[in-house]
Write a protein that holds these residues in place. Sequence first.
Motif, PDB file in Angstrom:
ATOM      1  N   TYR A   1     -20.792 -40.957   9.700  1.00 19.03           N
ATOM      2  CA  TYR A   1     -20.621 -42.085   8.784  1.00 19.03           C
ATOM      3  C   TYR A   1     -20.846 -43.432   9.476  1.00 19.03           C
ATOM      4  O   TYR A   1     -20.674 -44.475   8.859  1.00 19.03           O
ATOM      5  N   THR A   2     -21.210 -43.400  10.786  1.00 16.70           N
ATOM      6  CA  THR A   2     -21.465 -44.663  11.490  1.00 16.70           C
ATOM      7  C   THR A   2     -22.979 -44.903  11.594  1.00 16.70           C
ATOM      8  O   THR A   2     -23.767 -43.968  11.477  1.00 16.70           O
ATOM      9  N   ALA A   3     -23.346 -46.155  11.853  1.00 14.69           N
ATOM     10  CA  ALA A   3     -24.778 -46.494  11.935  1.00 14.69           C
ATOM     11  C   ALA A   3     -25.433 -45.837  13.153  1.00 14.69           C
ATOM     12  O   ALA A   3     -26.618 -45.515  13.133  1.00 14.69           O
ATOM     13  N   ARG A   4     -24.653 -45.650  14.224  1.00 17.30           N
ATOM     14  CA  ARG A   4     -25.175 -44.988  15.435  1.00 17.30           C
ATOM     15  C   ARG A   4     -24.244 -43.840  15.786  1.00 17.30           C
ATOM     16  O   ARG A   4     -23.364 -43.996  16.635  1.00 17.30           O
ATOM     17  N   PRO A   5     -24.431 -42.678  15.154  1.00 12.08           N
ATOM     18  CA  PRO A   5     -23.519 -41.560  15.458  1.00 12.08           C
ATOM     19  C   PRO A   5     -23.643 -41.154  16.925  1.00 12.08           C
ATOM     20  O   PRO A   5     -24.690 -41.368  17.552  1.00 12.08           O
ATOM     21  N   PRO A   6     -22.581 -40.569  17.491  1.00 10.79           N
ATOM     22  CA  PRO A   6     -22.594 -40.218  18.916  1.00 10.79           C
ATOM     23  C   PRO A   6     -23.698 -39.229  19.281  1.00 10.79           C
ATOM     24  O   PRO A   6     -24.121 -38.426  18.456  1.00 10.79           O
ATOM     25  N   ARG A   7     -24.101 -39.292  20.547  1.00 11.95           N
ATOM     26  CA  ARG A   7     -25.061 -38.299  21.055  1.00 11.95           C
ATOM     27  C   ARG A   7     -24.423 -36.907  21.075  1.00 11.95           C
ATOM     28  O   ARG A   7     -25.063 -35.917  20.767  1.00 11.95           O
ATOM     29  N   GLY A   8     -23.175 -36.851  21.469  1.00 14.83           N
ATOM     30  CA  GLY A   8     -22.530 -35.537  21.565  1.00 14.83           C
ATOM     31  C   GLY A   8     -21.069 -35.672  21.941  1.00 14.83           C
ATOM     32  O   GLY A   8     -20.553 -36.779  22.131  1.00 14.83           O
ATOM     33  N   THR A   9     -20.436 -34.526  22.038  1.00 17.01           N
ATOM     34  CA  THR A   9     -18.991 -34.477  22.291  1.00 17.01           C
ATOM     35  C   THR A   9     -18.702 -33.370  23.286  1.00 17.01           C
ATOM     36  O   THR A   9     -19.404 -32.363  23.318  1.00 17.01           O
ATOM     37  N   MET A  10     -17.660 -33.587  24.087  1.00 14.53           N
ATOM     38  CA  MET A  10     -17.295 -32.657  25.152  1.00 14.53           C
ATOM     39  C   MET A  10     -15.831 -32.267  24.958  1.00 14.53           C
ATOM     40  O   MET A  10     -14.993 -33.130  24.695  1.00 14.53           O
ATOM     41  N   LEU A  11     -15.529 -30.973  25.059  1.00 17.17           N
ATOM     42  CA  LEU A  11     -14.132 -30.518  24.993  1.00 17.17           C
ATOM     43  C   LEU A  11     -13.809 -29.764  26.270  1.00 17.17           C
ATOM     44  O   LEU A  11     -14.574 -28.878  26.676  1.00 17.17           O
ATOM     45  N   TYR A  12     -12.685 -30.104  26.854  1.00 15.72           N
ATOM     46  CA  TYR A  12     -12.201 -29.401  28.049  1.00 15.72           C
ATOM     47  C   TYR A  12     -10.934 -28.655  27.639  1.00 15.72           C
ATOM     48  O   TYR A  12      -9.977 -29.261  27.143  1.00 15.72           O
ATOM     49  N   ALA A  13     -10.938 -27.336  27.847  1.00 14.00           N
ATOM     50  CA  ALA A  13      -9.854 -26.484  27.335  1.00 14.00           C
ATOM     51  C   ALA A  13      -8.742 -26.344  28.369  1.00 14.00           C
ATOM     52  O   ALA A  13      -8.943 -25.747  29.426  1.00 14.00           O
ATOM     53  N   LEU A  14      -7.562 -26.856  28.032  1.00 14.19           N
ATOM     54  CA  LEU A  14      -6.407 -26.726  28.930  1.00 14.19           C
ATOM     55  C   LEU A  14      -5.479 -25.596  28.518  1.00 14.19           C
ATOM     56  O   LEU A  14      -4.918 -24.916  29.362  1.00 14.19           O
ATOM     57  N   GLU A  15      -5.272 -25.424  27.197  1.00 15.96           N
ATOM     58  CA  GLU A  15      -4.418 -24.326  26.721  1.00 15.96           C
ATOM     59  C   GLU A  15      -5.077 -23.729  25.491  1.00 15.96           C
ATOM     60  O   GLU A  15      -5.491 -24.450  24.576  1.00 15.96           O
ATOM     61  N   ILE A  16      -5.155 -22.395  25.475  1.00 12.87           N
ATOM     62  CA  ILE A  16      -5.809 -21.686  24.380  1.00 12.87           C
ATOM     63  C   ILE A  16      -4.784 -20.766  23.722  1.00 12.87           C
ATOM     64  O   ILE A  16      -4.105 -20.006  24.419  1.00 12.87           O
ATOM     65  N   PRO A  17      -4.665 -20.816  22.388  1.00 12.25           N
ATOM     66  CA  PRO A  17      -3.678 -19.956  21.733  1.00 12.25           C
ATOM     67  C   PRO A  17      -4.051 -18.482  21.844  1.00 12.25           C
ATOM     68  O   PRO A  17      -5.242 -18.131  21.837  1.00 12.25           O
ATOM     69  N   ASP A  18      -3.020 -17.658  21.930  1.00 14.18           N
ATOM     70  CA  ASP A  18      -3.245 -16.244  22.179  1.00 14.18           C
ATOM     71  C   ASP A  18      -2.125 -15.472  21.504  1.00 14.18           C
ATOM     72  O   ASP A  18      -0.964 -15.850  21.591  1.00 14.18           O
ATOM     73  N   LEU A  19      -2.498 -14.430  20.765  1.00 12.12           N
ATOM     74  CA  LEU A  19      -1.499 -13.613  20.083  1.00 12.12           C
ATOM     75  C   LEU A  19      -1.562 -12.217  20.692  1.00 12.12           C
ATOM     76  O   LEU A  19      -2.482 -11.453  20.384  1.00 12.12           O
ATOM     77  N   CYS A  20      -0.628 -11.929  21.595  1.00  5.99           N
ATOM     78  CA  CYS A  20      -0.572 -10.619  22.269  1.00  5.99           C
ATOM     79  C   CYS A  20      -1.949 -10.230  22.808  1.00  5.99           C
ATOM     80  O   CYS A  20      -2.413  -9.099  22.599  1.00  5.99           O
ATOM     81  N   GLY A  21      -2.645 -11.168  23.440  1.00  2.98           N
ATOM     82  CA  GLY A  21      -3.940 -10.841  24.048  1.00  2.98           C
ATOM     83  C   GLY A  21      -5.137 -11.152  23.157  1.00  2.98           C
ATOM     84  O   GLY A  21      -6.274 -11.109  23.613  1.00  2.98           O
ATOM     85  N   LEU A  22      -4.877 -11.466  21.870  1.00  2.00           N
ATOM     86  CA  LEU A  22      -5.984 -11.831  20.967  1.00  2.00           C
ATOM     87  C   LEU A  22      -6.162 -13.348  21.025  1.00  2.00           C
ATOM     88  O   LEU A  22      -5.254 -14.101  20.694  1.00  2.00           O
ATOM     89  N   THR A  23      -7.354 -13.768  21.450  1.00  2.00           N
ATOM     90  CA  THR A  23      -7.608 -15.211  21.563  1.00  2.00           C
ATOM     91  C   THR A  23      -7.835 -15.823  20.186  1.00  2.00           C
ATOM     92  O   THR A  23      -8.599 -15.290  19.388  1.00  2.00           O
ATOM     93  N   LEU A  24      -7.178 -16.946  19.940  1.00  4.48           N
ATOM     94  CA  LEU A  24      -7.316 -17.647  18.657  1.00  4.48           C
ATOM     95  C   LEU A  24      -7.921 -19.033  18.906  1.00  4.48           C
ATOM     96  O   LEU A  24      -8.140 -19.432  20.047  1.00  4.48           O
ATOM     97  N   GLY A  25      -8.176 -19.755  17.803  1.00  2.00           N
ATOM     98  CA  GLY A  25      -8.628 -21.141  17.937  1.00  2.00           C
ATOM     99  C   GLY A  25     -10.064 -21.296  18.410  1.00  2.00           C
ATOM    100  O   GLY A  25     -10.386 -22.233  19.143  1.00  2.00           O
TER     101      GLY A  25
END
Length: 281
Positions: free
Chosen positions: A110-134
């Motif tokens: 919605y901006t006139a100059r949308p970003p080139r890209g985005t970076m995510l660094y994963a520190l904690e990942i949800p997990d249900l008894c060994g099943l990765t979520l999120g």
Amino acid sequence: MPIQIIPTDAALGAEIRGADLAQPLDDADFAAIERAYNDYGVIFFRDQRITPPQQVAFTRRFGEIEFNIFGERWSVPGSPEIVVVSNAIEEGRPIGVRRAGENWHSDMCYTARPPRGTMLYALEIPDLCGLTLGDTEFASAAAAWDALPDKLRQRIDGRRAVFDFAGRKRAFPPTQTEIDRNPPVTHPIVRSHPFTGRKCLYVMRDDCTGIEGIAAEEAEALVAALADHIVKPAFIYRHQWRQGDLLMWDNCTVQHRAIQDYDLPQRRLMYRTTMGGAVPM
Ligand code: SIN
């Protein structure tokens, strides 16, 4: 170890091996990474251990940092460039933005100059008894363009859509100041990637509220059909996160959505940075 680029078996995405992002990258390695980023749309590095300043420095190699509305509410103390994306509550308060991007979208379209890209660094990942979520899903809007019938390509190429900040349903309603700061803009429906020239569709539900020169009803149907086409299974890579992943996506050729299939006590914590882009062409 030299940089290795391992494409996923999906329409987009590649893993980069042989890079330690806590160390300075020489120009040749950076050039190989940047090329892979432009070519594959999503790249990721496993098993990284980086500090917030290292994430900011790596982001800056791709362009100036872009600040967005989430950062004003949830940033990392001492690193205002990093937005905290998290469902965690500490001392009775959310530590980050909880429901960031659960519908298919391209960041800040919605901006006139949308970003080139985005970076995510994963520190904690949800997990249900060994099943990765999120997980996060990514769709190639370039592969989607390649697969369009010629007749439809001719109907839409050269057209511009209206992108309206107020159109998207958000986890929290924007303030009037935020709405005033983001008046509607127009962008081409068919964009050319600024580095590779590859064509891609640039259309999403909610954000796109009309197409110039096309009557409202037909425009609405076209936006819906194109948005649904982009996210067909053939064009999708689904990333299953591991702690220590650093992943980045290209905001021109790629749309994404976060899968909200977890809740406390499973915690998810990501640090997000965004790099500035150019006016879409
Ligand atoms: C986003 O849309 O920026 C967040 C994606 C995610 O948390 O997986």
